[in-house]
Design a protein around this motif. Sequence first.
Motif, short mmCIF file in Angstrom:
data_model
loop_
_atom_site.label_atom_id
_atom_site.label_comp_id
_atom_site.label_asym_id
_atom_site.label_seq_id
_atom_site.Cartn_x
_atom_site.Cartn_y
_atom_site.Cartn_z
N MET A 229 54.26 17.03 60.31
CA MET A 229 54.68 17.90 61.41
C MET A 229 53.54 18.80 61.84
O MET A 229 53.28 19.00 63.02
CB MET A 229 55.87 18.76 60.97
CG MET A 229 57.13 17.97 60.73
SD MET A 229 57.77 17.35 62.26
CE MET A 229 59.01 16.24 61.69
N ILE A 232 51.06 16.87 63.99
CA ILE A 232 51.37 16.58 65.39
C ILE A 232 51.41 17.85 66.24
O ILE A 232 51.13 17.81 67.42
CB ILE A 232 52.66 15.74 65.58
CG1 ILE A 232 53.90 16.47 65.12
CG2 ILE A 232 52.53 14.39 64.91
CD1 ILE A 232 55.17 15.76 65.59
N VAL A 233 51.71 19.00 65.63
CA VAL A 233 51.65 20.24 66.41
C VAL A 233 50.19 20.62 66.69
O VAL A 233 49.83 20.96 67.81
CB VAL A 233 52.38 21.40 65.70
CG1 VAL A 233 52.13 22.71 66.42
CG2 VAL A 233 53.87 21.12 65.66
N LEU A 237 51.69 18.12 70.61
CA LEU A 237 52.80 17.18 70.57
C LEU A 237 52.70 16.15 71.68
O LEU A 237 52.53 16.48 72.84
CB LEU A 237 54.13 17.93 70.73
CG LEU A 237 54.62 18.70 69.51
CD1 LEU A 237 55.81 19.54 69.87
CD2 LEU A 237 54.97 17.74 68.40
N TYR A 271 49.57 24.14 56.65
CA TYR A 271 50.41 25.20 57.21
C TYR A 271 49.57 26.31 57.82
O TYR A 271 49.95 26.91 58.83
CB TYR A 271 51.34 25.73 56.11
CG TYR A 271 52.14 24.60 55.50
CD1 TYR A 271 52.97 23.84 56.30
CD2 TYR A 271 52.00 24.25 54.18
CE1 TYR A 271 53.68 22.77 55.77
CE2 TYR A 271 52.70 23.19 53.64
CZ TYR A 271 53.53 22.45 54.45
OH TYR A 271 54.23 21.39 53.94
N LEU A 274 48.73 25.02 61.06
CA LEU A 274 49.91 25.06 61.93
C LEU A 274 50.10 26.46 62.52
O LEU A 274 50.25 26.64 63.73
CB LEU A 274 51.15 24.66 61.13
CG LEU A 274 52.49 24.78 61.84
CD1 LEU A 274 52.56 23.84 63.02
CD2 LEU A 274 53.64 24.49 60.88
N PHE A 275 50.05 27.48 61.64
CA PHE A 275 50.27 28.83 62.14
C PHE A 275 49.12 29.31 63.02
O PHE A 275 49.33 30.00 64.01
CB PHE A 275 50.53 29.80 60.98
CG PHE A 275 51.95 29.73 60.52
CD1 PHE A 275 52.94 30.45 61.17
CD2 PHE A 275 52.32 28.90 59.48
CE1 PHE A 275 54.26 30.35 60.77
CE2 PHE A 275 53.64 28.80 59.06
CZ PHE A 275 54.61 29.53 59.71
N LEU A 278 49.73 27.94 66.40
CA LEU A 278 50.77 28.65 67.14
C LEU A 278 50.26 29.99 67.66
O LEU A 278 50.60 30.41 68.76
CB LEU A 278 51.97 28.90 66.23
CG LEU A 278 52.71 27.65 65.82
CD1 LEU A 278 53.89 28.01 64.97
CD2 LEU A 278 53.16 26.90 67.05
N MET A 279 49.45 30.66 66.85
CA MET A 279 48.98 31.97 67.27
C MET A 279 47.98 31.86 68.42
O MET A 279 48.00 32.65 69.34
CB MET A 279 48.32 32.72 66.09
CG MET A 279 49.29 33.18 65.03
SD MET A 279 50.77 33.96 65.69
CE MET A 279 50.22 35.66 65.80
N PHE A 280 47.09 30.88 68.33
CA PHE A 280 45.99 30.88 69.28
C PHE A 280 46.13 29.85 70.39
O PHE A 280 45.60 30.01 71.48
CB PHE A 280 44.66 30.66 68.55
CG PHE A 280 44.42 31.70 67.49
CD1 PHE A 280 44.28 33.04 67.85
CD2 PHE A 280 44.37 31.37 66.15
CE1 PHE A 280 44.08 34.02 66.90
CE2 PHE A 280 44.17 32.34 65.19
CZ PHE A 280 44.03 33.68 65.56
N ARG A 281 46.81 28.78 70.12
CA ARG A 281 46.87 27.70 71.11
C ARG A 281 48.14 26.90 70.92
O ARG A 281 48.12 25.77 70.43
CB ARG A 281 45.66 26.79 70.94
CG ARG A 281 44.91 26.55 72.23
CD ARG A 281 43.76 25.59 72.02
NE ARG A 281 43.87 24.45 72.90
CZ ARG A 281 43.56 24.49 74.19
NH1 ARG A 281 43.13 25.59 74.73
NH2 ARG A 281 43.69 23.41 74.94
N PRO A 282 49.29 27.48 71.32
CA PRO A 282 50.58 26.81 71.05
C PRO A 282 50.66 25.41 71.65
O PRO A 282 51.48 24.62 71.22
CB PRO A 282 51.60 27.73 71.70
CG PRO A 282 50.90 29.02 71.90
CD PRO A 282 49.46 28.73 72.04
N ALA A 291 54.15 21.22 73.76
CA ALA A 291 54.67 21.95 72.60
C ALA A 291 55.53 23.13 73.00
O ALA A 291 56.58 23.36 72.45
CB ALA A 291 53.51 22.42 71.74
N GLN A 292 55.08 23.87 73.98
CA GLN A 292 55.79 25.10 74.29
C GLN A 292 57.14 24.84 74.93
O GLN A 292 58.08 25.58 74.74
CB GLN A 292 54.94 25.94 75.23
CG GLN A 292 54.87 27.35 74.72
CD GLN A 292 53.81 28.14 75.41
OE1 GLN A 292 52.97 27.61 76.12
NE2 GLN A 292 53.84 29.42 75.21
#
Lengths: 294, 242, 411
Positions: A229, A232-233, A237, A271, A274-275, A278-282, A291-292
């Motif tokens: 997961m 792919i994030v 995605l 992970y 992954l985080f 999400l923080m810098f480039r969702p 993704a968003q």
Amino acid sequence: MSGPLFLQSLILGVLLGGLYALLAAGLTLYFGIMRVVMIAHSAFLILAAYLAWWFNRETGLDPMLSLVVTVPVFFLAGFAMQRLLVSRLKPLTLTMMSVLLTFAIALIIEGALGFIFTGTQRRIQLPYAGDSLDVFGAQVPVVKLVAFVLAAFALLSLYLLLKYTRFGRALRATIQHPEAARLVGIDTDRTAGYGFGLGLATAAIGGTALSLDATIYPSLHWHWIGPLMAIIVVGGLGSIPGAAIAAMLLGISQSLLQIPLGATWAQTVFYVALFATLMFRPQGFFGGRLAQRF
Amino acid sequence: MNLETVELTKSFGGVTAVDHATVRFVDGKVNGLIGPNGSGKTTFFNCVTGMIKPDSGSVAYRGKDITKHASDRVARAGIGRSFQLCRVFPRMTVMENLLVAVRHPSVRTLLRSADDEHERERARHWLRRVGIDHLEHAEARNLSYGQQKLLELAGVLMGDPDTIMLDEPAGGVNPALIGRIATLVRELNEEGKTFIIVEHNMEMVMSLCDHVVVFDRGRPIAEGEPSMIQQDPRVLEAYLGV
Amino acid sequence: MRNDSERTASAGRTASADLGPALTETVVVAPDAPRRRRRWSRAVSLALLVVGAALVLSFPFIAPNPYILSAGVVILNYAVLSTGWNFMGGFTGYISLGHAAYFGLGAYGTGLIVKYLELPGFVAWVLAALVVVAISVPVGIAALRVRGASFVIVSIAFVLILLLVFQSWREFTGGSEGLIVPRPFPDLLRPEHHRAFFYLFAGLLAAALVAWWVIDRSKFGTALKSIREDEDKARSLGVPTTRYKLIAYVLSALVTGLGGGLYALWFGDLDPIFQFSILIGSYMVLMALLGGVRHLFGPLLGALIVGIALEYFKLEFGDTQFHLVAAGLLLGVVVLFMPDGVIPAVGQLIDRFRPQQTSIRDVSAAELLEQNRRSDASATGAADAREASGEASTRDASDVSDASDPKEVTR
């Protein structure tokens, strides 16, 4: 870190990354076609590994021969799953409900494996299990190399199939623009079913490759789904090349970090990535911009 | 000046949807925004209301720069908007749909009961204005498309916006309803609301708007009173591709 | 000018007078029907509430043996967790499959504070809840940057990370050997211990239910529900979605964490594999979904059904993995056949035996919304394509003609 050790970790990282890439490509396929996050992907992976182990135990033949059966069976299972189950979900809530549905399937597979084969850890004993190649001082186990070749071959076939065949074009059209694809006469429902089948076929191949070299047990799939997961994030995605690049990079990082940190902590690299994503480039680092929204 | 964009630009991949658009909308008027299909009107709307981030350029509302504001801040600054294909909350009742709008968020609003009689009365007022007050308890998804359009408008009005941006208010509704929406817009304008309307129905634009901006290929090519716009050769060219 | 405006105003009034009834003809929703139903359902739920509360409070005295009593504690614990999950999942529609993370953090937080700071159990419990809040804020900020499937992925990833950390950090957490939490009431015998915790869990559940109920009725709750329905639309109406979602997420984590902490004090023995298991998280989702996420008592009802079923399967099939298959099958059935849960399904069943008063066009309206979303997401080309595609355009057309009364057009 000594030179050969570093080289060895690097090579092992690439070999592992190849398997990750194949499996992440499957996940990306489902997501691209139907916005379905297939939690059960890694459960099918473990299922295939169990089938390969069982095949080997019963017949004594090379576990890779089980592919002759598992690949078509998994393809059909994927097709049936899409046509009979996933397509029943309402489009409005498809993404969320498909997560839960595939999660349920993962539980069923895990439970069934535990029920039939018990929770005992299993491992295939191959005649060439102990062999390794010497590459500039680095020891590379042959089984891992074989698994990598299998995965790379499957990934290449998938790529060629998507890129150069009629079916591949139909599938890509369905992914990019379902309405327009329907307009030019593509049966998008059936194509989506085939896409699902292909995704599960990658799990069959990946599982067999995994079984050559890993100790398997029913709940092992949770250790795979998290990293997949994350891949792919990070890859964005819906983008297969993005997923492949992210898989390679993270596989190599994991392998290199194992030396200073140990196996368990090295897994956290997925992970952290992954985080950070999400923080810098969702929208992911390589391509994909879904993704968003989904 | 009410709402103003300077050199606003947004492109998707290789397509520039809004191309260095510098536009001014007049306060207190009913402004029309017209243009052929794909001329970037909706993207322009989305950039102004913060739904999507413009690549460059700026948006100012009543002298304040709101370019980087997220859409909820834009709404609380006093700009309400509707969507091209109307959007309501399908599984909430008509009344609940109206109680969503927030103009001044505070801890008090957070905890205040949604059953607050004052708010409900205000909601009923707007439902009466748009003419669907008898549907107060119906779930929004059970409404017809026309009723949903009216509901969306009432929901926007509940937020007490000073400027209301409507994306194709006449799209997909019957002629009688178009007339009713036009009347409502005129009344609200009399009461001091500024309107910016994207619309394809020329009859409606020409009879309703005080000021019209014409978009083509992502930028304004003409503006002025409706009667002048109708005779502008550039507009004809844009529409007919002469 | 003034005359003109008067004229248009009066014209508007007559127009609405003309149109009002005409528009109503399409949807024959008698305004009384829902109100009557609401009053009816309010009476029923009040009665159920009294009966339910009485049953819960008397359960420790009815329970024939300590085993049944402890099963009751487990089910109440599930109910707390699932209700806690529903603060996020029910209101905003963000489905977290990793809420076991907060269950585990609450439990381990309590256990570790007792162990290292040597504070009394219930002080540790409160402090652990604060720790959970402090952790859930940054995690929530990161996770809520994405929606839908990505959010689910993040939630799963979070619980997997914590599992890794708590297993590997042996010196601090005890790793796989587990962590023993001393009992807060050392003098109590086993059945009395169960009884005390039964009431503690019941109290926590009641507090969580009241909080959920207050939010459900508040303007804040309406805003959260609008996020569930259509987040972008909610934002365009001025709802500060980012902040509201975070508040809901933290509240949800807090309740789940409190449930975990109480579990630690009750059970007294923690193991990362169980505390941070995806399975616990999926039970929360299953229970809430099965009962009905839009309903106050949905998660409680789900916990009752699933909890009893799980205990049954464990008794019947022992240590085999069969309960996984059962849970999976149940989740699949719920998702496929009653995604709104048991409560609405039963409600519909009751409705079937009453006179039909409403005309339901939900499918077309819901589909229309779906189209809206899609066309908003994709370029204008999509709209053209849809217009050209026969199936979709007839659906559009039927909707439009539905909206307009034929009489109205000809007049």
